[in-house]
Design a protein around this motif. Structure first.
Motif, PDB file in Angstrom:
ATOM      1  N   LEU A 104       0.799  -1.201  -0.005  1.00  0.00           N
ATOM      2  CA  LEU A 104       0.169  -0.035   0.021  1.00  0.00           C
ATOM      3  C   LEU A 104       0.808   1.180   0.109  1.00  0.00           C
ATOM      4  O   LEU A 104       0.489   2.383  -0.420  1.00  0.00           O
ATOM      5  CB  LEU A 104      -0.803   0.044   1.131  1.00  0.00           C
ATOM      6  N   GLN A 105       1.937   1.336   0.636  1.00  0.00           N
ATOM      7  CA  GLN A 105       2.994   2.266   0.581  1.00  0.00           C
ATOM      8  C   GLN A 105       3.349   2.697  -0.793  1.00  0.00           C
ATOM      9  O   GLN A 105       3.624   3.727  -1.220  1.00  0.00           O
ATOM     10  CB  GLN A 105       4.072   2.159   1.547  1.00  0.00           C
ATOM     11  N   ALA A 106       3.693   1.449  -1.468  1.00  0.00           N
ATOM     12  CA  ALA A 106       3.939   1.791  -2.878  1.00  0.00           C
ATOM     13  C   ALA A 106       2.788   2.068  -4.019  1.00  0.00           C
ATOM     14  O   ALA A 106       3.223   2.896  -5.100  1.00  0.00           O
ATOM     15  CB  ALA A 106       4.845   0.344  -3.434  1.00  0.00           C
ATOM     16  N   PHE A 107       1.824   1.436  -3.852  1.00  0.00           N
ATOM     17  CA  PHE A 107       0.549   1.512  -4.873  1.00  0.00           C
ATOM     18  C   PHE A 107      -0.628   2.080  -4.259  1.00  0.00           C
ATOM     19  O   PHE A 107      -1.592   2.353  -5.261  1.00  0.00           O
ATOM     20  CB  PHE A 107       0.380  -0.047  -5.431  1.00  0.00           C
ATOM     21  N   GLY A 108      -0.652   2.372  -3.104  1.00  0.00           N
ATOM     22  CA  GLY A 108      -1.804   2.968  -2.418  1.00  0.00           C
ATOM     23  C   GLY A 108      -1.508   4.513  -2.221  1.00  0.00           C
ATOM     24  O   GLY A 108      -0.799   5.188  -2.893  1.00  0.00           O
ATOM     25  N   GLY A 109      -2.101   5.050  -1.079  1.00  0.00           N
ATOM     26  CA  GLY A 109      -1.710   6.651  -0.669  1.00  0.00           C
ATOM     27  C   GLY A 109      -3.030   7.343  -0.980  1.00  0.00           C
ATOM     28  O   GLY A 109      -4.020   7.296  -1.576  1.00  0.00           O
ATOM     29  N   PRO A 110      -2.742   8.688  -0.804  1.00  0.00           N
ATOM     30  CA  PRO A 110      -3.756   9.640  -1.023  1.00  0.00           C
ATOM     31  C   PRO A 110      -4.109   9.867  -2.258  1.00  0.00           C
ATOM     32  O   PRO A 110      -3.447   9.635  -3.498  1.00  0.00           O
ATOM     33  CB  PRO A 110      -2.888  10.986  -0.744  1.00  0.00           C
ATOM     34  N   GLY A 111      -5.448   9.709  -2.593  1.00  0.00           N
ATOM     35  CA  GLY A 111      -6.050   9.656  -3.720  1.00  0.00           C
ATOM     36  C   GLY A 111      -6.350   8.419  -4.343  1.00  0.00           C
ATOM     37  O   GLY A 111      -6.774   8.208  -5.637  1.00  0.00           O
ATOM     38  N   ARG A 112      -6.142   7.260  -3.837  1.00  0.00           N
ATOM     39  CA  ARG A 112      -6.094   6.045  -4.237  1.00  0.00           C
ATOM     40  C   ARG A 112      -6.810   5.138  -3.279  1.00  0.00           C
ATOM     41  O   ARG A 112      -7.111   5.530  -2.385  1.00  0.00           O
ATOM     42  CB  ARG A 112      -4.716   5.307  -4.368  1.00  0.00           C
ATOM     43  N   THR A 113      -7.288   3.973  -3.993  1.00  0.00           N
ATOM     44  CA  THR A 113      -8.442   3.131  -3.266  1.00  0.00           C
ATOM     45  C   THR A 113      -7.762   1.686  -3.021  1.00  0.00           C
ATOM     46  O   THR A 113      -7.060   1.145  -3.991  1.00  0.00           O
ATOM     47  CB  THR A 113      -9.578   3.124  -4.029  1.00  0.00           C
ATOM     48  N   ASN A 161      -7.423   1.042  -7.184  1.00  0.00           N
ATOM     49  CA  ASN A 161      -6.150   0.935  -7.322  1.00  0.00           C
ATOM     50  C   ASN A 161      -5.561  -0.444  -6.783  1.00  0.00           C
ATOM     51  O   ASN A 161      -4.418  -0.891  -7.535  1.00  0.00           O
ATOM     52  CB  ASN A 161      -5.352   2.070  -6.989  1.00  0.00           C
ATOM     53  N   VAL A 162      -5.822  -0.848  -5.635  1.00  0.00           N
ATOM     54  CA  VAL A 162      -5.312  -2.108  -5.262  1.00  0.00           C
ATOM     55  C   VAL A 162      -6.835  -2.842  -4.750  1.00  0.00           C
ATOM     56  O   VAL A 162      -7.603  -2.429  -4.294  1.00  0.00           O
ATOM     57  CB  VAL A 162      -4.625  -2.133  -4.112  1.00  0.00           C
ATOM     58  N   VAL A 163      -6.668  -4.278  -5.278  1.00  0.00           N
ATOM     59  CA  VAL A 163      -7.795  -5.134  -4.607  1.00  0.00           C
ATOM     60  C   VAL A 163      -6.979  -6.248  -3.762  1.00  0.00           C
ATOM     61  O   VAL A 163      -6.200  -6.640  -4.239  1.00  0.00           O
ATOM     62  CB  VAL A 163      -8.558  -5.600  -5.802  1.00  0.00           C
ATOM     63  N   VAL A 164      -7.921  -6.352  -2.710  1.00  0.00           N
ATOM     64  CA  VAL A 164      -7.314  -7.554  -1.857  1.00  0.00           C
ATOM     65  C   VAL A 164      -8.322  -8.703  -1.603  1.00  0.00           C
ATOM     66  O   VAL A 164      -9.480  -8.316  -1.317  1.00  0.00           O
ATOM     67  CB  VAL A 164      -6.510  -7.156  -0.623  1.00  0.00           C
TER      68      VAL A 164
END
Length: 369
Positions: A104-113, A161-164
């Motif tokens: 999440l640090q690499a691919f998530g973050g502000p403005g991402r889901t 942006n990320v699905v788990v």
């Protein structure tokens, strides 16, 4: 408002962290702990001695930083997973939670889901908050399953942006079909979504249950997360890892802390992997106890979910908290996961499993009479 919360609110805490509670489960001093899905069998003596020897050797060099790339460990993990994987496909960290955090640090973050499907592992929204990633929850069906069509629609609508995807899922214990993973991956193409399959309990799956590791070739956005806490009985050592395309590990190198895996951690994990056969023999016993629990609960008229994990999620309870409390009074601690009518119990040793089954049988009998 509690005094502790008042003190916290005086600090310049990030807005999305206000009002949150930290992850945790009851830690009570009772004889039988079946509430946090630990491997209660412990380490075989041969494995214990191998770890002691490896850690002792590593201690001689603690004045130096550890191997930053933990190359030997990545190689050993790739051999364990097989599926044509090499060290370049592997990443590891201090527990699978840290692996997920780094993703999440690499691919998530502000403005991402981050998109997930509750009820599922309760750390996912907390990891999202910790990385300032928006958490989007799409509930499962009434039977706690998710279909490929529902997953694809949710991923497309959220433009995630990320699905788990948790498989076997915690807390329900059920594994996902590979068609669900494939549907999520294909639907995520439009938003270039990273798709994580959290396989923390994969070693406990029934024979023939497929792993998402088989889907990795040709899918650079797919990540399969694993842990050594469960099957390898190393919850106290904190070792998690993933398998993915090599560029995923390259991305995580941008956010990992320097030398994040200690020499002691690396030595412990390597020694355990060298004795994987002995540890996986315990897994087979745990699977036997899990199936005992499923059968025993069904005989009592309760509704255990099919389980591919080292725990059993079961329903059919009018007052689950009363059952939880009644078991606690007999010295058996299980998990109230907050889902109406349901509880969750870890499969322990034969003696621990017997104590649980005897305890809940007595409770059910007293409530009927």
């Amino acid at each position: 408002m509690s005094e502790q919360l008042e003190r916290l609110n005086r600090l310049p805490l990030r807005g999305n962290l206000r009002g949150l509670e930290p992850y945790g489960a009851p830690q009570l001093d009772v004889p039988i702990l079946l509430n946090v899905n630990e491997n209660t069998h412990g380490l075989p003596e041969t494995v214990h001695q191998a770890i002691v020897s490896a850690v002792s050797a590593a201690a001689a060099g603690l004045n130096r930083y550890p191997d930053r790339e933990f190359t030997e460990l990545r190689t050993a993990l790739s051999r364990y997973l097989e599926h044509g994987l090499t060290a370049e496909n592997i990443w590891a960290a201090n527990g699978s939670n840290e692996v997920l955090q780094q993703i999440l640090q690499a691919f998530g973050g502000p403005g991402r889901t981050l998109l997930s499907f509750p009820p599922t592992y309760s750390m996912y929204p907390l990891l999202a908050s910790g990385t300032d990633t928006e958490y989007v929850a799409v509930p499962r069906g009434a039977d706690f399953t998710i279909s490929p069509e529902a997953v694809a629609a949710a991923v497309a609508e959220a433009a995630a942006n990320v699905v788990v995807l948790c498989s076997p899922n915690n807390p329900t214990g059920t594994a996902l079909g590979l068609d669900v993973v494939e549907a999520a991956y294909e639907a995520g193409e439009a938003s270039n979504a990273i798709v994580i399959v959290d396989e923390a309990y994969a070693e406990f799956a029934h024979a023939g249950t497929p792993s998402a590791l088989t889907l990795l070739p040709g899918r650079e956005r797919l990540i399969v997360s694993r842990t050594m806490s469960k099957a390898f009985a190393l919850a106290g050592a904190r070792v998690g890892y993933l398998a993915a395309a090599p560029q995923i590990a390259d991305a995580l190198r941008l956010v990992r802390l320097p030398y994040h895996l200690s020499a002691i951690t690396q030595a412990t994990a390597l020694a355990a992997l060298e004795h994987a056969g002995a540890l996986l023999a315990n897994v087979e016993d745990i699977k036997t106890q899990r199936d005992r629990i499923v059968d025993g609960l069904a005989e009592l008229g309760l509704k255990p979910a099919p389980s591919d994990s080292n725990f059993v999620f079961f329903g059919g309870l009018d007052d689950p908290h009363a059952v939880w409390q009644g078991l606690l009074e007999t010295g058996v601690l299980i998990r109230d996961v907050g889902i109406p009518g349901h509880l969750r119990v870890t499969a322990g040793t034969e003696a621990e499993t017997t104590a649980f089954l005897d305890g809940i049988k007595a409770l059910m009998s007293s409530r009927v009479s």
